[in-house]
Scaffold this motif. Structure first.
Motif, PDB file in Angstrom:
ATOM      1  N   GLY A 150       8.005   5.816  -7.870  1.00  0.00           N
ATOM      2  CA  GLY A 150       6.982   6.778  -7.494  1.00  0.00           C
ATOM      3  C   GLY A 150       7.562   8.059  -6.948  1.00  0.00           C
ATOM      4  N   THR A 151       7.381   9.144  -7.700  1.00  0.00           N
ATOM      5  CA  THR A 151       7.930  10.439  -7.293  1.00  0.00           C
ATOM      6  C   THR A 151       7.414  10.878  -5.928  1.00  0.00           C
ATOM      7  N   PHE A 152       6.147  10.646  -5.664  1.00  0.00           N
ATOM      8  CA  PHE A 152       5.536  11.145  -4.433  1.00  0.00           C
ATOM      9  C   PHE A 152       5.384  10.055  -3.373  1.00  0.00           C
ATOM     10  N   VAL A 153       6.173   9.001  -3.499  1.00  0.00           N
ATOM     11  CA  VAL A 153       6.130   7.890  -2.555  1.00  0.00           C
ATOM     12  C   VAL A 153       7.361   7.946  -1.654  1.00  0.00           C
ATOM     13  N   ALA A 154       7.145   7.861  -0.340  1.00  0.00           N
ATOM     14  CA  ALA A 154       8.262   7.781   0.595  1.00  0.00           C
ATOM     15  C   ALA A 154       8.774   6.341   0.652  1.00  0.00           C
ATOM     16  N   HIS A 155      10.074   6.173   0.811  1.00  0.00           N
ATOM     17  CA  HIS A 155      10.694   4.852   0.892  1.00  0.00           C
ATOM     18  C   HIS A 155      11.530   4.796   2.167  1.00  0.00           C
ATOM     19  N   GLU A 156      11.315   3.718   2.940  1.00  0.00           N
ATOM     20  CA  GLU A 156      11.997   3.583   4.222  1.00  0.00           C
ATOM     21  C   GLU A 156      12.527   2.161   4.368  1.00  0.00           C
ATOM     22  N   TYR A 157      13.732   2.030   4.937  1.00  0.00           N
ATOM     23  CA  TYR A 157      14.377   0.718   5.058  1.00  0.00           C
ATOM     24  C   TYR A 157      15.000   0.571   6.443  1.00  0.00           C
ATOM     25  N   ASN A 158      14.794  -0.588   7.023  1.00  0.00           N
ATOM     26  CA  ASN A 158      15.504  -0.972   8.236  1.00  0.00           C
ATOM     27  C   ASN A 158      16.850  -1.547   7.778  1.00  0.00           C
ATOM     28  N   VAL A 159      17.921  -0.821   8.086  1.00  0.00           N
ATOM     29  CA  VAL A 159      19.241  -1.192   7.548  1.00  0.00           C
ATOM     30  C   VAL A 159      20.190  -1.648   8.651  1.00  0.00           C
ATOM     31  N   THR A 160      19.622  -2.111   9.757  1.00  0.00           N
ATOM     32  CA  THR A 160      20.460  -2.500  10.891  1.00  0.00           C
ATOM     33  C   THR A 160      21.470  -3.572  10.520  1.00  0.00           C
ATOM     34  N   THR A 209       1.290   8.324   0.994  1.00  0.00           N
ATOM     35  CA  THR A 209       2.428   9.106   1.490  1.00  0.00           C
ATOM     36  C   THR A 209       2.047  10.554   1.715  1.00  0.00           C
ATOM     37  N   GLN A 210       1.385  11.158   0.733  1.00  0.00           N
ATOM     38  CA  GLN A 210       1.099  12.587   0.833  1.00  0.00           C
ATOM     39  C   GLN A 210       0.018  12.890   1.862  1.00  0.00           C
ATOM     40  N   MET A 211      -0.976  12.025   1.973  1.00  0.00           N
ATOM     41  CA  MET A 211      -1.989  12.247   3.014  1.00  0.00           C
ATOM     42  C   MET A 211      -1.407  12.055   4.413  1.00  0.00           C
ATOM     43  N   ARG A 212      -0.488  11.106   4.552  1.00  0.00           N
ATOM     44  CA  ARG A 212       0.163  10.942   5.854  1.00  0.00           C
ATOM     45  C   ARG A 212       0.920  12.216   6.241  1.00  0.00           C
ATOM     46  N   LEU A 240       0.803  -1.210   0.000  1.00  0.00           N
ATOM     47  CA  LEU A 240       0.000   0.000   0.000  1.00  0.00           C
ATOM     48  C   LEU A 240       0.837   1.262   0.000  1.00  0.00           C
ATOM     49  N   ALA A 241       1.832   1.315   0.856  1.00  0.00           N
ATOM     50  CA  ALA A 241       2.561   2.557   1.054  1.00  0.00           C
ATOM     51  C   ALA A 241       3.932   2.576   0.436  1.00  0.00           C
ATOM     52  N   MET A 242       4.337   1.489  -0.207  1.00  0.00           N
ATOM     53  CA  MET A 242       5.647   1.425  -0.852  1.00  0.00           C
ATOM     54  C   MET A 242       6.764   1.727   0.137  1.00  0.00           C
ATOM     55  N   ILE A 243       6.567   1.322   1.384  1.00  0.00           N
ATOM     56  CA  ILE A 243       7.595   1.526   2.400  1.00  0.00           C
ATOM     57  C   ILE A 243       8.285   0.200   2.616  1.00  0.00           C
ATOM     58  N   ALA A 244       9.479   0.063   2.112  1.00  0.00           N
ATOM     59  CA  ALA A 244      10.189  -1.201   2.223  1.00  0.00           C
ATOM     60  C   ALA A 244      10.999  -1.208   3.505  1.00  0.00           C
ATOM     61  N   VAL A 245      10.856  -2.254   4.295  1.00  0.00           N
ATOM     62  CA  VAL A 245      11.555  -2.343   5.569  1.00  0.00           C
ATOM     63  C   VAL A 245      12.278  -3.671   5.654  1.00  0.00           C
ATOM     64  N   VAL A 246      13.562  -3.638   5.894  1.00  0.00           N
ATOM     65  CA  VAL A 246      14.359  -4.850   5.989  1.00  0.00           C
ATOM     66  C   VAL A 246      14.363  -5.348   7.423  1.00  0.00           C
ATOM     67  N   ALA A 247      14.121  -6.641   7.620  1.00  0.00           N
ATOM     68  CA  ALA A 247      14.025  -7.218   8.964  1.00  0.00           C
ATOM     69  C   ALA A 247      15.394  -7.335   9.613  1.00  0.00           C
ATOM     70  N   VAL A 248      15.385  -7.380  10.940  1.00  0.00           N
ATOM     71  CA  VAL A 248      16.616  -7.548  11.692  1.00  0.00           C
ATOM     72  C   VAL A 248      16.385  -8.627  12.749  1.00  0.00           C
TER      73      VAL A 248
END
Length: 885
Positions: free
Chosen positions: A153-163, A448-451, A18-26
């Motif tokens: 996606g230009t208006f999509v936030a991307h986040e990663y857990n990089v631990t 992303t933008q509504m958040r 849904l949010a295109m927020i990619a998070v890497v597990a640790v």
């Protein structure tokens, strides 16, 4: 998303989809130790180059120590073209037709590479890498490991857990391979439609801010307070706090989530709950008044748009702890307020109106655009919001220019409303053939933008579409996103009744110059009735600004190649100022030079924007409910659609708007010859006197006068009289309107120039203009006697780097008007006006013997080390310059 085989698994597939927020597990269990909680922006130490001819892979480029010799050093955020311009690869691209010399930059990929030092680790500490804006498609590596094979996606936030990838307490390297958007607005990206040429890179690059954060095992995301008032009462509020929390570990965890609401001088409210999270779980946590009675607040300080009251803000702080140790916290400002909408039928169409805290509010604003290369900073953002407020407007429309979050913060604090939504005339609206990926990107963009917007006080609605609504399937998906995010403001499917009879707003032009009578003649399309999403006209900037991007040969005669290049998109109907120039020459007299053209255009711009906002204000809440002038500003130096120019030099359009939107204002109706008093505040003004006098030009002989008593109802326009037919008028004449209180103090002073040959409109010609049959004869202004009897006095105070200059202007002539005077504070004698600057009034006219004092405010640094001078000029007043002590 498309993942490489080496990429660790996703934390939450639902959130990623849904949010295109990619998070890497640790791996690992949480420890009862306080982790370092921090956020660092990665802005410096980056380099940029074309991917063409570079064989090294992202795995190699993202190794610490990789050489970027020969690359272009850049600071983030930066689009590709912005970075190349900063390195003088392309120079002075906004002057003349220089932009045409920049090649197409979208046919190749581009590498961004940076290094940063990560904080030292502590037990249970988690590292996050966040990108607020990447355009359009990216492959991302950190320390040789690919994090994402297709961050799109230009208006999509991307986040990663990089631990598991980070080098704690040491140097780390990031490599980002950018694939630009396609030309022609064919991707769900930034689109400038027809208001300027497309950027040669289509705004590709890392245009949003980039952060590396550290938290404990549980991270806090997107805190938000939804506020509900018991309307029509406003003496209490029910607050609901939402926040997401993420278990960043591969084991279950118990966390205490605490929300604190505070404001100086008011009681502090704290609520908390214990939450058990599964491994890698992201969950929304809710605190509502049903479960937490403390969130029912009595007598709150409300957020109001600045013309209605004070924009009061509270702070929400959300913290997560694990086993008693702090894990993460986030703090935001929010306002307690409630926007609601309603519908009213006018001329057979239902239009949307809006209320704030139960009070109807006429939204009046302009369409904001960022710089063509998406360059901005705090000073620039603040200037935009300051100028909106200085003009007396209350709204900034964002048609696709989403993501400059500092604008939202500044608007919150200033009490200026924000009207966000997606852009027209592009892939955003041409959605019938969307691919599955585009559908995903569209929903993720809205998420992303509504958040980013939902927690702010200033947004009062959201537009899912502009000229046309999304199709039914996509609209339903959008509304599902909004519901899931608990969006607390009204929404519209789109803002054009021509494509959707139930849109609630019209968009029927004009987009080219029309005489002021059009705004008032409600039998005409584009006139002031209902609610309009946008309309506007050409607006050549003052000569001082023209000289910054056009050579003398390009300034005159008008209409040459370079001139037209700065009007609108080439090949569109907006690539020339022919209609505007014809109106200027026919009404004010044939222009003879660039200086003469600019002098007269300033008067016509003032006349036009003043009439526009007066017409929309006069019948507010009965026949008019809101209007957006297209545009507020320009993405580059332009001659079309603005209320102030690219360089922040306020001109005739700025001051015409400012005059029209005075808190209490007296206005003339060009169509019905009526006089209105408009009170845009929530306080009635009784015991006023409106005086109208009509004078010949050039001798100022009075041909008519009358005075009437006026009680100005709060938040309304009131018709107070109608001018009769007057004989013996000169071909050009003045209409002077004054509004005074019971003590004789002038509340509003307004001077019009018009003609015994009135402007007359022809039939509607097309979607962007109405034909003009007859032009008013305003050439009598050119026969005003030269008046050299105008004196000035100025005094200056300096505090905290800001200078305030009080300017008194006096017309000592016993017989002659001082017409359309422009006092300006300049940087040095003969220098340019110091910018940005705000004045309490400008482009003033003084009757014989009259005097007025206005105030200018600017930053000392904008003098560039020069002494300030006061320059005064006017339509019939020679230029003079004196030092400001």
């Amino acid at each position: 998303m498309f993942l490489s085989r080496t990429r660790p698994r996703l934390l939450s597939a639902a959130i990623t989809t849904l949010a295109m927020i990619a998070v890497v597990a640790v791996s690992g269990s949480p420890a009862a130790h306080a982790a370092t909680v921090s956020s660092s922006e990665l802005s410096s130490g980056w380099a940029l180059r074309s991917a063409t001819g570079l064989a090294d892979s992202g795995a190699t480029i993202s190794q610490v120590g990789y050489s970027t010799a020969g690359w272009n050093p850049v600071s983030l955020p930066s689009t590709v073209l912005a970075g190349l311009v900063a390195n003088n690869v392309y120079t002075n691209i906004y002057a003349g037709t220089n932009l045409q010399s920049v090649p197409d930059l979208t046919g190749q990929d581009w590498w961004y590479r940076g290094q940063f030092a990560a904080a030292a680790t502590s037990p249970g500490q988690v590292y996050w890498l966040r990108f607020k804006g990447i355009s359009y498609r990216a492959q991302i590596w950190l320390n040789g490991q690919q994090l994402d094979a297709n961050a799109v996606g230009t208006f999509v936030a991307h986040e990663y857990n990089v631990t598991s990838v980070i080098n704690p307490g040491a140097t780390n390297a990031i490599a980002i391979r950018i694939t630009p958007p396609r030309h022609g607005c064919n991707d769900l990206s930034v689109c400038t439609v027809d208001w300027n040429p497309e950027a040669p890179d289509m705004n590709a690059g890392v245009w949003g801010r980039t952060f590396v954060d550290t938290t404990g095992p549980v991270a806090v995301r997107d805190p938000y307070t939804k506020t509900i008032l018991p309307l029509p009462a406003i003496n209490s509020a029910d607050l609901t706090v939402y926040t997401d929390v993420i278990n960043a570990t591969s084991a279950p965890v118990s966390t205490t989530v605490t929300a604190t609401i505070s404001k100086a001088g008011f009681p502090t409210t704290t609520v908390s709950q214990v939450v058990s999270l599964a491994a890698n779980e992201r969950r929304e946590i809710v605190f509502d008044p049903a479960g937490y009675p403390a969130l029912h607040m009595s007598n709150p300080a409300l957020w109001w748009p600045y013309q209605f009251g004070s924009p009061e803000l509270y702070q929400l702080s959300v913290a997560a702890s694990v086993a008693g140790a702090a894990s993460d916290s986030k703090a935001i400002n929010f306002g307690i307020r409630q926007f609601t909408d309603y519908r009213t039928a006018v001329q057979g169409t239902t239009f949307a109106g809006y209320k704030v805290n139960g009070q109807p509010i006429l939204f009046r604003g302009g369409g904001y655009v960022w710089d063509m290369l998406q360059r901005w900073n705090t000073k620039t953002n603040k200037a935009h919001v300051d100028y909106v407020k200085s003009m007396g407007l209350n709204t900034i429309r964002l048609e696709g220019t989403l993501g400059n979050e500092e604008i939202y913060d500044l608007a919150d604090a200033a009490g200026v409303m924000v009207m966000p939504g997606f852009v027209c005339c592009s892939a955003w609206e041409n959605d019938s053939g969307w691919s599955a990926e585009q559908e995903q990107v569209a929903q993720a963009s809205l998420n992303t933008q509504m958040r980013a917007l939902r927690a702010h006080a200033s947004p009062f609605m959201w537009n899912y579409g502009s000229d046309q609504p999304p199709n039914a399937v996509h609209l339903a998906a959008y509304k599902s996103v909004a519901t899931g995010l608990h969006w607390q403001n009204p929404t519209l499917d789109n803002v054009a009744t021509w494509s959707n009879a139930n849109a609630g707003m019209k968009m029927d032009g004009p987009y080219k110059w029309e005489p002021p009578v059009l705004w008032w003649d409600t039998s005409r399309q584009g006139s002031a009735f209902g609610t309009t999403g946008e309309e506007g006209t050409e607006a050549p900037p003052p000569l001082e600004s023209l000289a910054k991007f056009l050579t003398p040969a390009q300034q005159w005669p008008v209409g040459g190649t370079a001139w037209n290049y700065h009007v609108g998109r080439g090949g569109s109907v907006f690539d020339n100022t022919g209609v505007y120039t014809t109106g200027l020459n026919r009404r004010y007299g044939t222009t003879t030079s660039a200086a003469d053209y600019s002098k007269k255009s300033e008067v016509m711009n003032y006349e036009n924007t003043r009439a526009f906002f007066e017409a929309w204000s006069a019948r507010q809440h009965t026949q008019t409910f809101g209007s957006i002038w297209w545009m507020q500003n320009n993405a580059w130096p332009a001659l079309h659609w603005n209320l102030y120019d690219y360089y922040f030099k306020p001109g005739g359009g700025f001051y015409g708007t400012k005059k029209a939107t005075e808190p209490v204002h007296i206005a003339y109706d060009y169509s019905g010859k009526n006089v209105f008093v408009v009170n845009s505040t929530l306080v009635a003004r009784n015991g006023l006197t409106a005086t109208v006098s009509v004078h010949n030009v050039p001798d100022l002989s009075q041909k008519y006068t009358t005075s009437v008593a006026v009680n100005a109802t709060a938040n309304a326009g009131t018709q107070v009289l109608t001018l009769p037919s007057i004989t013996g008028l000169s071909p050009t004449y003045f209409i002077r309107l004054q509004l005074k209180d019971s003590g004789g103090t002038t509340i509003s002073n307004n001077l019009y120039w018009y003609s015994t040959t009135a402007d007359a409109l022809g039939n509607k010609k097309n979607w962007y203009s109405t034909s003009i049959k007859t032009y008013a004869n305003l050439t009598g202004l050119n026969s005003l006697p030269s008046n050299s009897a105008v004196t000035t006095a100025a005094s200056r105070t300096v505090a905290a780097g800001q200078e305030t200059v009080a300017i008194t202007v006096t017309n000592t002539s016993a017989t002659n008007i001082a017409f359309f005077l422009r006092p300006e504070v300049t940087a040095g004698n003969g220098g340019n006006e110091v910018l940005p600057v705000t004045y309490t009034d400008n482009y003033i006219s003084l009757w014989p013997g009259e005097s007025t004092t206005i105030t200018a405010v600017y930053q000392s640094t904008d003098l560039g080390g020069q002494q300030p001078f006061l320059r005064l000029r006017g339509y019939n007043v020679p230029t003079a310059s004196t030092p400001v002590p």
